[in-house]
Scaffold this motif. Structure first.
Motif, PDB file in Angstrom:
ATOM      1  N   ILE A 138       0.838  -1.209   0.000  1.00 61.93           N
ATOM      2  CA  ILE A 138       0.000   0.000   0.000  1.00 61.93           C
ATOM      3  C   ILE A 138       0.867   1.252   0.000  1.00 61.93           C
ATOM      4  O   ILE A 138       0.568   2.237  -0.690  1.00 61.93           O
ATOM      5  N   SER A 139       1.955   1.220   0.759  1.00 63.91           N
ATOM      6  CA  SER A 139       2.867   2.379   0.800  1.00 63.91           C
ATOM      7  C   SER A 139       3.438   2.672  -0.588  1.00 63.91           C
ATOM      8  O   SER A 139       3.555   3.840  -0.995  1.00 63.91           O
ATOM      9  N   ALA A 140       3.770   1.615  -1.333  1.00 65.45           N
ATOM     10  CA  ALA A 140       4.313   1.805  -2.688  1.00 65.45           C
ATOM     11  C   ALA A 140       3.269   2.402  -3.624  1.00 65.45           C
ATOM     12  O   ALA A 140       3.579   3.294  -4.420  1.00 65.45           O
ATOM     13  N   THR A 141       2.007   1.939  -3.525  1.00 66.04           N
ATOM     14  CA  THR A 141       0.965   2.512  -4.394  1.00 66.04           C
ATOM     15  C   THR A 141       0.708   3.971  -4.035  1.00 66.04           C
ATOM     16  O   THR A 141       0.449   4.799  -4.917  1.00 66.04           O
ATOM     17  N   LEU A 142       0.792   4.302  -2.751  1.00 70.03           N
ATOM     18  CA  LEU A 142       0.600   5.685  -2.325  1.00 70.03           C
ATOM     19  C   LEU A 142       1.698   6.585  -2.874  1.00 70.03           C
ATOM     20  O   LEU A 142       1.421   7.684  -3.394  1.00 70.03           O
ATOM     21  N   ILE A 143       2.932   6.140  -2.788  1.00 70.37           N
ATOM     22  CA  ILE A 143       4.048   6.927  -3.336  1.00 70.37           C
ATOM     23  C   ILE A 143       3.876   7.116  -4.834  1.00 70.37           C
ATOM     24  O   ILE A 143       4.109   8.205  -5.379  1.00 70.37           O
ATOM     25  N   SER A 144       3.426   6.063  -5.520  1.00 71.14           N
ATOM     26  CA  SER A 144       3.189   6.162  -6.966  1.00 71.14           C
ATOM     27  C   SER A 144       2.142   7.221  -7.279  1.00 71.14           C
ATOM     28  O   SER A 144       2.326   8.053  -8.182  1.00 71.14           O
ATOM     29  N   GLY A 145       1.036   7.211  -6.534  1.00 74.08           N
ATOM     30  CA  GLY A 145      -0.011   8.208  -6.766  1.00 74.08           C
ATOM     31  C   GLY A 145       0.497   9.623  -6.547  1.00 74.08           C
ATOM     32  O   GLY A 145       0.168  10.537  -7.323  1.00 74.08           O
ATOM     33  N   ILE A 146       1.295   9.820  -5.512  1.00 77.09           N
ATOM     34  CA  ILE A 146       1.862  11.147  -5.238  1.00 77.09           C
ATOM     35  C   ILE A 146       2.785  11.589  -6.371  1.00 77.09           C
ATOM     36  O   ILE A 146       2.782  12.765  -6.776  1.00 77.09           O
ATOM     37  N   LEU A 147       3.550  10.653  -6.922  1.00 77.51           N
ATOM     38  CA  LEU A 147       4.445  10.987  -8.035  1.00 77.51           C
ATOM     39  C   LEU A 147       3.652  11.377  -9.282  1.00 77.51           C
ATOM     40  O   LEU A 147       3.992  12.357  -9.962  1.00 77.51           O
ATOM     41  N   PHE A 148       2.601  10.631  -9.601  1.00 69.44           N
ATOM     42  CA  PHE A 148       1.767  10.988 -10.757  1.00 69.44           C
ATOM     43  C   PHE A 148       1.206  12.399 -10.606  1.00 69.44           C
ATOM     44  O   PHE A 148       1.217  13.200 -11.547  1.00 69.44           O
ATOM     45  N   PHE A 149       0.697  12.703  -9.414  1.00 70.25           N
ATOM     46  CA  PHE A 149       0.100  14.022  -9.180  1.00 70.25           C
ATOM     47  C   PHE A 149       1.154  15.125  -9.213  1.00 70.25           C
ATOM     48  O   PHE A 149       0.956  16.180  -9.831  1.00 70.25           O
ATOM     49  N   SER A 150       2.280  14.897  -8.573  1.00 66.72           N
ATOM     50  CA  SER A 150       3.305  15.935  -8.439  1.00 66.72           C
ATOM     51  C   SER A 150       3.989  16.262  -9.757  1.00 66.72           C
ATOM     52  O   SER A 150       4.367  17.413 -10.001  1.00 66.72           O
ATOM     53  N   VAL A 160      -7.771  19.104 -24.760  1.00 67.08           N
ATOM     54  CA  VAL A 160      -6.574  18.498 -24.165  1.00 67.08           C
ATOM     55  C   VAL A 160      -6.329  19.044 -22.761  1.00 67.08           C
ATOM     56  O   VAL A 160      -6.082  18.291 -21.806  1.00 67.08           O
ATOM     57  N   SER A 161      -6.423  20.356 -22.597  1.00 64.44           N
ATOM     58  CA  SER A 161      -6.187  20.981 -21.292  1.00 64.44           C
ATOM     59  C   SER A 161      -7.256  20.575 -20.287  1.00 64.44           C
ATOM     60  O   SER A 161      -6.960  20.318 -19.109  1.00 64.44           O
ATOM     61  N   ALA A 162      -8.511  20.503 -20.748  1.00 60.80           N
ATOM     62  CA  ALA A 162      -9.605  20.109 -19.859  1.00 60.80           C
ATOM     63  C   ALA A 162      -9.445  18.657 -19.408  1.00 60.80           C
ATOM     64  O   ALA A 162      -9.685  18.316 -18.246  1.00 60.80           O
ATOM     65  N   THR A 163      -9.026  17.791 -20.331  1.00 62.71           N
ATOM     66  CA  THR A 163      -8.794  16.383 -19.985  1.00 62.71           C
ATOM     67  C   THR A 163      -7.643  16.255 -18.996  1.00 62.71           C
ATOM     68  O   THR A 163      -7.700  15.462 -18.055  1.00 62.71           O
ATOM     69  N   ALA A 164      -6.593  17.047 -19.203  1.00 59.57           N
ATOM     70  CA  ALA A 164      -5.455  17.031 -18.287  1.00 59.57           C
ATOM     71  C   ALA A 164      -5.881  17.483 -16.892  1.00 59.57           C
ATOM     72  O   ALA A 164      -5.459  16.896 -15.873  1.00 59.57           O
ATOM     73  N   ARG A 165      -6.736  18.508 -16.817  1.00 59.44           N
ATOM     74  CA  ARG A 165      -7.210  18.993 -15.510  1.00 59.44           C
ATOM     75  C   ARG A 165      -8.064  17.937 -14.815  1.00 59.44           C
ATOM     76  O   ARG A 165      -7.935  17.701 -13.611  1.00 59.44           O
ATOM     77  N   GLY A 166      -8.938  17.285 -15.586  1.00 58.70           N
ATOM     78  CA  GLY A 166      -9.748  16.208 -15.014  1.00 58.70           C
ATOM     79  C   GLY A 166      -8.891  15.053 -14.525  1.00 58.70           C
ATOM     80  O   GLY A 166      -9.157  14.455 -13.475  1.00 58.70           O
ATOM     81  N   LEU A 171      -5.536  12.923  -7.674  1.00 58.17           N
ATOM     82  CA  LEU A 171      -5.729  13.379  -6.291  1.00 58.17           C
ATOM     83  C   LEU A 171      -6.693  12.459  -5.540  1.00 58.17           C
ATOM     84  O   LEU A 171      -6.460  12.099  -4.381  1.00 58.17           O
ATOM     85  N   VAL A 172      -7.765  12.051  -6.212  1.00 55.98           N
ATOM     86  CA  VAL A 172      -8.734  11.128  -5.606  1.00 55.98           C
ATOM     87  C   VAL A 172      -8.074   9.785  -5.301  1.00 55.98           C
ATOM     88  O   VAL A 172      -8.277   9.201  -4.226  1.00 55.98           O
ATOM     89  N   LEU A 173      -7.253   9.291  -6.228  1.00 53.34           N
ATOM     90  CA  LEU A 173      -6.581   8.017  -6.019  1.00 53.34           C
ATOM     91  C   LEU A 173      -5.640   8.073  -4.813  1.00 53.34           C
ATOM     92  O   LEU A 173      -5.541   7.118  -4.040  1.00 53.34           O
ATOM     93  N   ILE A 174      -4.955   9.203  -4.632  1.00 53.70           N
ATOM     94  CA  ILE A 174      -4.088   9.370  -3.461  1.00 53.70           C
ATOM     95  C   ILE A 174      -4.911   9.270  -2.177  1.00 53.70           C
ATOM     96  O   ILE A 174      -4.521   8.604  -1.208  1.00 53.70           O
ATOM     97  N   GLY A 175      -6.066   9.942  -2.169  1.00 57.25           N
ATOM     98  CA  GLY A 175      -6.931   9.904  -0.994  1.00 57.25           C
ATOM     99  C   GLY A 175      -7.383   8.482  -0.663  1.00 57.25           C
ATOM    100  O   GLY A 175      -7.390   8.072   0.503  1.00 57.25           O
ATOM    101  N   LEU A 176      -7.754   7.721  -1.682  1.00 53.56           N
ATOM    102  CA  LEU A 176      -8.198   6.346  -1.469  1.00 53.56           C
ATOM    103  C   LEU A 176      -7.059   5.457  -0.974  1.00 53.56           C
ATOM    104  O   LEU A 176      -7.266   4.560  -0.146  1.00 53.56           O
ATOM    105  N   GLU A 177      -5.860   5.708  -1.474  1.00 58.09           N
ATOM    106  CA  GLU A 177      -4.702   4.928  -1.013  1.00 58.09           C
ATOM    107  C   GLU A 177      -4.394   5.223   0.464  1.00 58.09           C
ATOM    108  O   GLU A 177      -4.014   4.314   1.220  1.00 58.09           O
ATOM    109  N   LEU A 178      -4.580   6.470   0.880  1.00 57.23           N
ATOM    110  CA  LEU A 178      -4.399   6.816   2.291  1.00 57.23           C
ATOM    111  C   LEU A 178      -5.422   6.091   3.166  1.00 57.23           C
ATOM    112  O   LEU A 178      -5.090   5.603   4.253  1.00 57.23           O
TER     113      LEU A 178
END
Length: 473
Positions: free
Chosen positions: A342-354, A434-440, A446-453
């Motif tokens: 779970i810790s590894a998936t959380l770090i992955s989600g943070i990296l995608f977002f950051s 493209v920009s709207a899809t990127a924002r979504g 961000l939601v995935l990070i929350g679920l991993e927490l």
């Protein structure tokens, strides 16, 4: 007999192993096609003139149907011979497959996928039912991992789909699976043995109606949110009705002698903690497999081949780490692989977002490999640890519940990812698609990070309870 204790003769027969392979590969074929279709969405949107919300029902509708069928698995395994269940699943799989390869419009393609969902809803619980019933406890962790590997090999689906779509077209995705499914059908039909008596329990039809209400209403709620936003009155009404249907099922199950899924399983607190984390794990997994190939094509502008290939290293990593995770559970307990994973998936989600502003195919490949490594240590071990908390008489209900939530949470994962992208596109206010899809997509990460927490907190609580139980004994 149910493997609730260590038994001296822990050998597994050759026919049992071949039955696990046959049912597992059939399940693999179904899930492979489901994940392979994720990378075809931009193509299907163009071919059939459909929106991403419509096309995503190929995934979420398939998973919804599969989850509904899985709620019946405990009843079916008591009422019918296992080989009969497998035979019907095979028939339905090939009907669905031929509808898909011959589809000339989107509704026919969707119907084919829904029928295939019924087949997968029958084969996946059959696979894990055979493992839970016929494998001795001292080997359960590694065989559950093997079963999970067979099913999780379908995570190569986006890569497979991307390669075939790019070189041969989307219909070939189905044709190539045909001979594999035929071989699996023969293996299963020749080797599945009836090691438990056939009973004649009553079918809890009303219970099925209430569960179907829960699944369908909540799925429609997320679809409504994708069209009209999270503030939509219809979204909240549908969500509330879904929760009411869930409450009615609980009331019904407490007063019916033979409920579809015995809710007594939820009196075991550690089972519940594993169950909820398992649901979130699969929601995140399907959400990722939906989001990343479409992000690659719709935002980064790469072709289907590259979009599919970005998931390949992570998918292959699962094949090596899942059996390792099962062995670690058998030897060291569940806490080490699950918390690490779970810790590894959380770090992955943070990296995608950051790093979203500079995401590229190589970066996404690395981050997804980290996610897959964590998923490999977590997924099957949550199932194994949860099932160990139940007595033998409730194993069938636990198996049905785990399999149903696996598929349903995957359906919600795809719908949730599509909803945030669609809402962003609706509220673009001058932004390009493209920009709207990127924002979504950023909101999705961000939601995935929350679920991993949430998963991490649940399992920390789970293993604290486990240590207290050991101390009390």
């Amino acid at each position: 007999m149910q493997t609730d204790q260590f038994i001296p003769n822990n050998k597994v027969s050759k026919k049992t192993i071949l039955a696990i392979i046959g049912t597992g590969v059939m399940s693999f074929c179904g899930i492979l096609l489901e994940t392979a279709m994720n990378v075809t969405f931009p193509t299907l949107m163009h071919v059939f003139g459909a929106s991403i919300l419509a096309v995503q029902w190929i995934t979420s509708g398939y998973l919804l149907v599969a989850s509904l069928v899985m709620t019946l698995s405990s009843y079916m395994h008591k009422r019918f011979k296992l080989k009969q269940i497998f035979a019907w699943a095979v028939i339905l799989f090939f009907i669905g497959l031929f509808l898909c390869v011959s589809a000339t419009n989107f509704p026919v393609l969707l119907i084919g996928r829904l029928i295939s969902g019924v087949a997968t809803g029958m084969t996946t619980p059959l696979l894990f039912g055979i493992i839970n019933h016929d494998i001795p406890l001292q080997k359960l962790g590694r065989y559950m991992a093997i079963g999970a590997i067979i099913v999780s090999m379908a995570s190569v689906g986006p890569t497979y789909g991307g390669i075939i779509l790019y070189s041969l077209g989307w219909r070939a995705i189905f044709w190539i699976v045909l001979p594999i499914a035929l071989i699996a059908s023969v293996l299963g039909l020749l080797n599945i043995e009836q090691t438990r008596p056939v009973e004649k329990p009553r079918l809890d039809l009303m219970g099925f109606v209430w569960l179907a209400g829960v699944f369908i209403l909540i799925s429609l709620a997320f679809n409504e949110a994708a069209v009209h936003g999270w503030g939509s009155l219809n979204f909240w009404i549908l969500l509330l009705l879904g929760l009411v249907a869930g409450g009615l099922y609980v009331w019904h199950a407490r007063h019916f002698a033979f409920p579809l899924i015995n809710i007594t399983i939820f009196k075991y607190h550690r089972f519940v903690l594993s169950f909820v984390a398992y649901a979130l794990c699969q929601l995140i997994n399907i959400g990722m497999s939906f989001l990343l190939p479409n992000y690659g094509q719709l935002v980064l502008g790469v072709n289907s081949l590259l979009a599919g290939l970005l998931l390949l290293p992570g998918s292959l990593l699962r094949l090596f780490l899942m059996p390792f995770g099962g062995v670690v559970l058998d030897k060291r307990g569940a806490a080490l692989p699950i918390i690490t994973g779970i810790s590894a998936t959380l770090i992955s989600g943070i990296l995608f977002f950051s790093f979203q502003s500079i995401l590229s195919i190589p970066l996404m490949t690395i981050f997804y490999a980290l996610f897959s490594g964590g998923f490999s240590l977590t997924f099957s071990n949550l199932l194994t640890d949860g099932m160990k908390q139940l007595p033998g008489k409730l194993k069938g209900d636990g198996n049905a519940a785990f399999n149903a939530i696996q598929q349903y949470s995957g359906s919600i994962g795809a719908s949730l990812m599509a909803a945030f992208i669609s809402i962003s596109e609706i509220n673009a206010h001058g932004l390009s698609t493209v920009s709207a899809t990127a924002r979504g997509s950023q909101n999705d990460f961000l939601v995935l990070i929350g679920l991993e927490l949430v998963m991490l907190v649940l399992q920390i609580v789970n293993f604290r309870k486990a240590r207290k139980q050991i101390g009390a004994n």
